[in-house]
Design a protein around this motif. Structure first.
Motif, mmCIF file in Angstrom:
data_model
loop_
_atom_site.group_PDB
_atom_site.id
_atom_site.type_symbol
_atom_site.label_atom_id
_atom_site.label_comp_id
_atom_site.label_asym_id
_atom_site.label_seq_id
_atom_site.Cartn_x
_atom_site.Cartn_y
_atom_site.Cartn_z
ATOM 1 N N LYS A 1 58.315 -70.350 78.101
ATOM 2 C CA LYS A 1 57.122 -69.845 77.406
ATOM 3 C C LYS A 1 56.994 -70.451 76.022
ATOM 4 O O LYS A 1 55.907 -70.488 75.454
ATOM 5 N N SER A 2 58.099 -70.896 75.453
ATOM 6 C CA SER A 2 58.087 -71.433 74.097
ATOM 7 C C SER A 2 57.896 -72.949 74.087
ATOM 8 O O SER A 2 57.902 -73.560 73.016
ATOM 9 N N ARG B 1 61.631 -52.615 75.820
ATOM 10 C CA ARG B 1 61.698 -53.363 77.077
ATOM 11 C C ARG B 1 62.309 -52.492 78.170
ATOM 12 O O ARG B 1 61.684 -51.597 78.677
ATOM 13 N N ALA C 1 63.737 -71.581 77.295
ATOM 14 C CA ALA C 1 62.650 -70.606 77.492
ATOM 15 C C ALA C 1 61.335 -71.354 77.661
ATOM 16 O O ALA C 1 60.781 -71.901 76.699
ATOM 17 N N THR D 1 69.877 -68.345 75.524
ATOM 18 C CA THR D 1 68.532 -68.899 75.750
ATOM 19 C C THR D 1 67.979 -69.442 74.444
ATOM 20 O O THR D 1 68.243 -68.882 73.383
ATOM 21 N N ALA D 2 67.200 -70.518 74.532
ATOM 22 C CA ALA D 2 66.464 -70.989 73.352
ATOM 23 C C ALA D 2 65.187 -71.676 73.798
ATOM 24 O O ALA D 2 65.158 -72.355 74.829
ATOM 25 N N GLY D 3 64.148 -71.472 73.028
ATOM 26 C CA GLY D 3 62.875 -72.132 73.321
ATOM 27 C C GLY D 3 62.157 -72.511 72.035
ATOM 28 O O GLY D 3 61.892 -73.675 71.764
ATOM 29 N N SER D 4 61.875 -71.495 71.215
ATOM 30 C CA SER D 4 61.073 -71.745 70.009
ATOM 31 C C SER D 4 61.683 -72.798 69.103
ATOM 32 O O SER D 4 60.966 -73.540 68.422
ATOM 33 N N MET E 1 70.887 -59.565 81.860
ATOM 34 C CA MET E 1 70.301 -60.163 80.655
ATOM 35 C C MET E 1 70.035 -59.079 79.618
ATOM 36 O O MET E 1 69.604 -57.974 79.964
ATOM 37 N N ALA F 1 62.325 -63.840 83.235
ATOM 38 C CA ALA F 1 62.887 -62.877 82.277
ATOM 39 C C ALA F 1 62.087 -61.599 82.126
ATOM 40 O O ALA F 1 62.480 -60.726 81.357
ATOM 41 N N TYR F 2 60.963 -61.473 82.824
ATOM 42 C CA TYR F 2 60.115 -60.305 82.641
ATOM 43 C C TYR F 2 59.764 -59.761 84.018
ATOM 44 O O TYR F 2 59.500 -60.537 84.940
ATOM 45 N N PHE G 1 59.789 -69.242 62.336
ATOM 46 C CA PHE G 1 61.234 -69.528 62.318
ATOM 47 C C PHE G 1 61.678 -70.212 61.025
ATOM 48 O O PHE G 1 62.771 -70.749 60.950
ATOM 49 N N TYR H 1 68.203 -59.151 75.696
ATOM 50 C CA TYR H 1 67.630 -60.001 74.641
ATOM 51 C C TYR H 1 67.490 -59.205 73.341
ATOM 52 O O TYR H 1 66.713 -58.242 73.272
ATOM 53 N N GLY I 1 70.407 -63.637 73.876
ATOM 54 C CA GLY I 1 70.048 -64.413 72.694
ATOM 55 C C GLY I 1 68.780 -65.208 72.805
ATOM 56 O O GLY I 1 68.112 -65.253 73.835
ATOM 57 N N GLY I 2 68.466 -65.830 71.688
ATOM 58 C CA GLY I 2 67.301 -66.692 71.562
ATOM 59 C C GLY I 2 67.543 -67.604 70.374
ATOM 60 O O GLY I 2 68.621 -67.553 69.755
ATOM 61 N N THR I 3 66.547 -68.394 70.057
ATOM 62 C CA THR I 3 66.679 -69.368 68.972
ATOM 63 C C THR I 3 67.329 -68.770 67.727
ATOM 64 O O THR I 3 68.190 -69.389 67.104
HETATM 65 C C1 LIG Z 1 64.188 -62.534 77.327
HETATM 66 C C2 LIG Z 1 64.083 -63.484 76.193
HETATM 67 N N1 LIG Z 1 65.125 -64.286 75.928
HETATM 68 C C3 LIG Z 1 65.075 -65.171 74.928
HETATM 69 C C4 LIG Z 1 63.976 -65.271 74.108
HETATM 70 C C5 LIG Z 1 64.036 -66.231 72.975
HETATM 71 O O1 LIG Z 1 63.095 -67.207 72.983
HETATM 72 P P1 LIG Z 1 62.937 -68.175 71.730
HETATM 73 O O2 LIG Z 1 64.148 -69.026 71.664
HETATM 74 O O3 LIG Z 1 61.705 -68.918 72.060
HETATM 75 O O4 LIG Z 1 62.802 -67.333 70.522
HETATM 76 C C6 LIG Z 1 62.871 -64.441 74.326
HETATM 77 C C7 LIG Z 1 61.699 -64.499 73.454
HETATM 78 O O5 LIG Z 1 60.799 -63.688 73.471
HETATM 79 C C8 LIG Z 1 62.927 -63.519 75.396
HETATM 80 O O6 LIG Z 1 61.897 -62.682 75.669
#
Ligand SMILES: Cc1ncc(COP(=O)(O)O)c(C=O)c1O
Length: 405
Positions: free
Chosen positions: A54-55, A168, A52, A271-274, A196, A97-98, A282, A198, A253-255
């Motif tokens: 953005k993170s 969303r 991700a 998905t992972a970013g943070s 997708m 993703a948006y 976290f 989330y 998913g996410g972190t």
């Molecule tokens: C669509 C989507 N996927 C995954 C994530 C997870 O991101 P992160 O791993 O940074 O929490 C987010 C965070 O807002 C998101 O909007």
């Protein structure tokens, strides 16, 4: 570049490392970041992890992460101008993703899709208006634009009277997903490649809030039910769409939910970013523990009283509901806390607690941001630390002159 485990994180160590650097500055501790990366790959159970952007908000680190292991595959981006900029820089496999209403940028995407029909970025849609916006920029000979349908992952209780999760996509049921996919099918210039969903109410909500045991128990109860419901619904949607669409990607998913989301058979990637930076929000999960990897240092500029040390600036609040959890957290030296009246301020942040009495003008205090990528909106560069050395200083998105929303 990787080492076996992160060295201890102490005020003394960072003071040695940053002895020649003038505060304020921001940094990423690579030893901790790579340990976090390994831990996330393990939690993803062999499924590819989309990163991700953005993170992370730093080109050099996004590239280093993608280069570090082939299981980090592709980027999840957050605005269309960002996506196009990353594509220009040579990043591939981009999933926005948006949804976007930026018709100018859609026009550029259309040109990219002609140049590279199978490798152009994929954009998010959840309604007919999104499809119409895409169509409005396509000439008769344009190549198809690739899209991803976003499925709402929120958890509905009491027949939909209670909805838990981010507001969303309006596409929640199998029927709604099929209806939108049929709309796409009717449009030859739009190609449905991905789905997708989330689950922010699982991934983004710590289930062990400090000092709030009952709330923690309620969160864990909700997350268990939500995960089970979403697994059933996501599976049903994928099966229904697969009757007439060849989905290349089913992302989730996410972190905070890697181990849960990756366990679903229909999910092709998580998905992972943070988790790379492991910001303060976290810290409070029962399923995993990450190592703090990103921070910023502020100089102490005054002592309003012997037991108070006031740092310059520091009011770098995180986005979200606006509660105290969005404030930055004084990190090192240990034993500092924010002042309840002033919090983290525009021009100064007074620090209380045992350690404050020891600090003098010119000393430095290390903080963590509540969220991950937003730290990069405050600094032009990140100092990258490995062991006892600053191994590089790299621009953030802001340092690249880029701000995306
Ligand atoms: C669509 C989507 N996927 C995954 C994530 C997870 O991101 P992160 O791993 O940074 O929490 C987010 C965070 O807002 C998101 O909007």
């Amino acid at each position: 570049m990787r080492v076996s485990g992160p060295p201890s994180q102490s005020h003394e160590r960072y003071e040695r490392v940053f002895a020649e650097v003038e505060a304020p500055f921001a940094f990423v501790d690579l030893d901790a970041m790579w340990a976090n990366a390994d831990a996330m790959l393990e939690r993803a159970r062999g499924k590819p992890v989309r990163v991700a952007s953005k993170s992370v908000r730093c080109r050099a680190l996004l590239q280093a992460i993608l280069d570090s292991d082939e299981r980090f595959a592709g980027l999840m981006t957050y605005t269309l101008p960002e996506t196009l900029w990353l594509a220009e820089q040579g990043f591939e496999d981009l999933l926005l993703a948006y949804p976007t209403a930026d018709v100018g940028a859609l026009g550029e995407l259309a040109l990219r899709s002609v140049a590279n029909p199978d490798g152009a970025p994929i954009v998010m849609v959840d309604c007919v208006e999104h499809l119409e916006a895409i169509e409005s920029v396509l000439g008769p000979r344009a190549a198809p634009v690739r899209v991803c349908v976003e499925l709402d992952a929120s958890w509905w209780a009491l027949g939909g009277r209670i909805k838990i999760g981010a507001k969303r996509s309006p596409v929640h049921t199998v029927e709604q997903a099929v209806a939108l996919a049929r709309e796409i099918e009717r449009r030859p210039q739009i190609e449905l490649d991905a789905l997708m969903a989330y689950e922010g109410q699982i991934s983004g909500v710590g289930d062990r809030p400090p000092g709030r045991r009952l709330r923690g128990r309620a969160i864990r109860w909700m997350q268990r039910r939500s995960a089970a419901e979403l697994a059933r619904r996501r599976g049903a949607v994928v099966r229904a769409l697969s009757e007439f669409v060849e989905l290349q990607i089913v992302n989730g998913g996410g972190t905070g939910s890697l181990e849960l989301t990756s366990a679903e058979d229909v999910v092709t990637e998580v998905t992972a970013g943070s988790g790379f930076y492991a910001p303060a929000l976290f810290d409070h999960y029962s399923r995993f523990a990450q190592t703090p990897a990103a921070g910023f240092a502020l100089p102490v500029v005054r002592k309003p009283a012997p037991k108070i040390a006031t740092a310059l600036g520091g009011g770098y609040l995180a986005s979200g509901a606006g509660d105290a959890g969005r404030l930055p957290v004084p990190w090192l030296p240990a034993g500092l806390k924010l002042d309840a009246e002033e919090g983290a301020g525009e021009v100064q942040t007074p620090l209380l607690g045992d350690a404050a009495g020891e600090l003098t003008v010119g000393d430095r205090v290390y903080f963590r941001h509540a969220k991950a990528g937003e730290l990069c909106e405050r600094f032009d560069t990140l100092h990258l630390v490995q062991g006892e050395e600053i191994v590089d200083v790299v621009p953030t998105y802001r340092g690249d002159g880029q701000t995306f929303c």
